[in-house]
Scaffold this motif. Structure first.
Motif, short mmCIF file in Angstrom:
data_model
loop_
_atom_site.label_atom_id
_atom_site.label_comp_id
_atom_site.label_asym_id
_atom_site.label_seq_id
_atom_site.Cartn_x
_atom_site.Cartn_y
_atom_site.Cartn_z
N SER A 1 17.02 -79.68 52.59
CA SER A 1 18.48 -79.82 52.59
C SER A 1 18.92 -81.28 52.66
CB SER A 1 19.09 -79.05 53.77
OG SER A 1 18.58 -79.54 55.00
N ASP A 2 18.00 -82.18 52.97
CA ASP A 2 18.34 -83.59 53.03
C ASP A 2 18.28 -84.27 51.66
OD1 ASP A 2 18.80 -83.58 55.74
OD2 ASP A 2 16.73 -84.03 56.25
N ILE A 3 17.89 -83.53 50.63
CA ILE A 3 17.87 -84.06 49.27
C ILE A 3 19.19 -83.72 48.59
CG2 ILE A 3 16.78 -83.95 47.01
CD1 ILE A 3 14.15 -83.35 48.39
N GLU A 4 19.89 -84.73 48.13
CA GLU A 4 21.13 -84.52 47.38
C GLU A 4 20.79 -84.35 45.90
OE1 GLU A 4 25.37 -86.70 46.17
OE2 GLU A 4 24.00 -87.65 47.61
N LYS B 1 17.47 -88.73 50.15
CA LYS B 1 16.96 -88.85 48.80
C LYS B 1 17.97 -88.21 47.83
CE LYS B 1 12.86 -90.52 49.90
NZ LYS B 1 12.33 -91.81 49.44
N LYS B 2 17.96 -88.73 46.59
CA LYS B 2 18.92 -88.20 45.60
C LYS B 2 18.24 -87.99 44.25
CE LYS B 2 23.26 -89.57 45.28
NZ LYS B 2 24.49 -90.35 44.99
N ILE B 3 18.52 -86.83 43.66
CA ILE B 3 18.11 -86.53 42.29
C ILE B 3 19.37 -86.44 41.44
CG2 ILE B 3 17.06 -84.81 40.77
CD1 ILE B 3 15.29 -83.97 43.14
N ILE B 4 19.38 -87.17 40.35
CA ILE B 4 20.50 -87.13 39.41
C ILE B 4 20.10 -86.30 38.20
CG2 ILE B 4 22.06 -88.46 37.93
CD1 ILE B 4 22.54 -89.06 40.82
N ILE B 5 20.92 -85.30 37.87
CA ILE B 5 20.71 -84.47 36.69
C ILE B 5 21.78 -84.82 35.66
CG2 ILE B 5 20.75 -82.11 35.79
CD1 ILE B 5 19.79 -81.17 38.53
N ILE B 6 21.35 -85.17 34.46
CA ILE B 6 22.28 -85.51 33.38
C ILE B 6 22.28 -84.38 32.36
CG2 ILE B 6 22.85 -87.15 31.56
CD1 ILE B 6 23.13 -88.33 34.35
N ASP B 7 23.42 -83.69 32.24
CA ASP B 7 23.58 -82.59 31.30
C ASP B 7 24.20 -83.14 30.02
OD1 ASP B 7 24.19 -80.33 29.85
OD2 ASP B 7 25.15 -79.27 31.51
N GLY B 8 23.41 -83.20 28.96
CA GLY B 8 23.89 -83.72 27.68
C GLY B 8 24.37 -82.66 26.72
#
Length: 212
Positions: free
Chosen positions: A33-36, A2-9
């Motif tokens: 730990s399997d989550i990116e 699984k992947k979470i994308i964080i966008i820092d504006g």
């Protein structure tokens, strides 16, 4: 995985918005730990807002990911396959930064159908909208993510909000023409609230990771 994308504006690498997003990332990573968890800083990318090329709406070839090629392209493609999305921005003049707004144009315009005005993202996912601002809860002129928030809600799902109020603008108020602000009052508010704000960000990261 699984992947979470964080966008820092935000423009500053180690200040309010970046610190909140870092805590979110730590919270998410603590669950599994399997989550990116990947953070993208918009101020580090060379890109523009929507170019009105209409490539996403060509008959027979319509897509819901922006086709214009620049440094933002791979980020948008990653988001299309992600499992969670976090958007963070300081509030300037009552709105998110210009970089965040340009990013949101590129993210959301391909979702919009000009046949029936529906909004369809590649996939639904949990979303957190984070704001850091100088305003107080009782004196807040922020429009937040403004007209883009209903688009996000319709296409991805109803977002969660996380707001840090009355944040420090600078580390040393003596160096700047900021006489309208009491450094003592800002420090008192920060001492009472900042660690709680960081903890809320950490907890929100854990909750998203558990949800996906």
């Amino acid at each position: 995985m699984k992947k979470i994308i964080i966008i820092d504006g935000g423009p500053r690498k180690n200040f309010n918005t970046a610190s909140m997003l870092q805590k979110f990332a730590e919270g998410a990573a603590s669950v599994n730990s399997d989550i990116e968890v990947k953070t993208v800083r918009l101020y580090g990318l060379d890109y523009k807002g929507c170019m009105s090329c209409m490539a996403c709406k060509i008959k027979g070839k319509a897509v819901n990911v922006c086709k214009f090629k620049d440094a933002l392209t791979p980020v948008l493609e990653e988001i299309a396959q992600a499992d969670g999305l976090v958007l963070g921005s300081p509030i300037y003049f009552g709105d998110v930064t210009g970089q965040m707004r340009s990013f949101l144009e590129r993210l959301a315009f391909p979702w919009l159908s000009y046949n029936d005005y529906s909004l369809t993202a590649p996939k639904k996912m949990p979303v957190v909208l984070m704001e850091t601002m100088n305003g107080l809860p009782e004196r807040n002129n922020s429009q937040g993510y403004g007209s883009m928030e209903p688009c996000i809600a319709a296409a991805l799902g109803e977002p969660e909000h996380l707001i840090a109020y009355n944040t420090y603008q600078v580390k040393n108020y003596d160096r700047f023409e900021l006489a309208s602000f009491s450094e003592e009052a800002k420090r008192k508010y920060r001492d009472e609230h900042w660690e709680k704000d960081l903890q809320k960000a950490y907890d929100a990261g854990r909750q998203m990771a558990e949800k996906i």
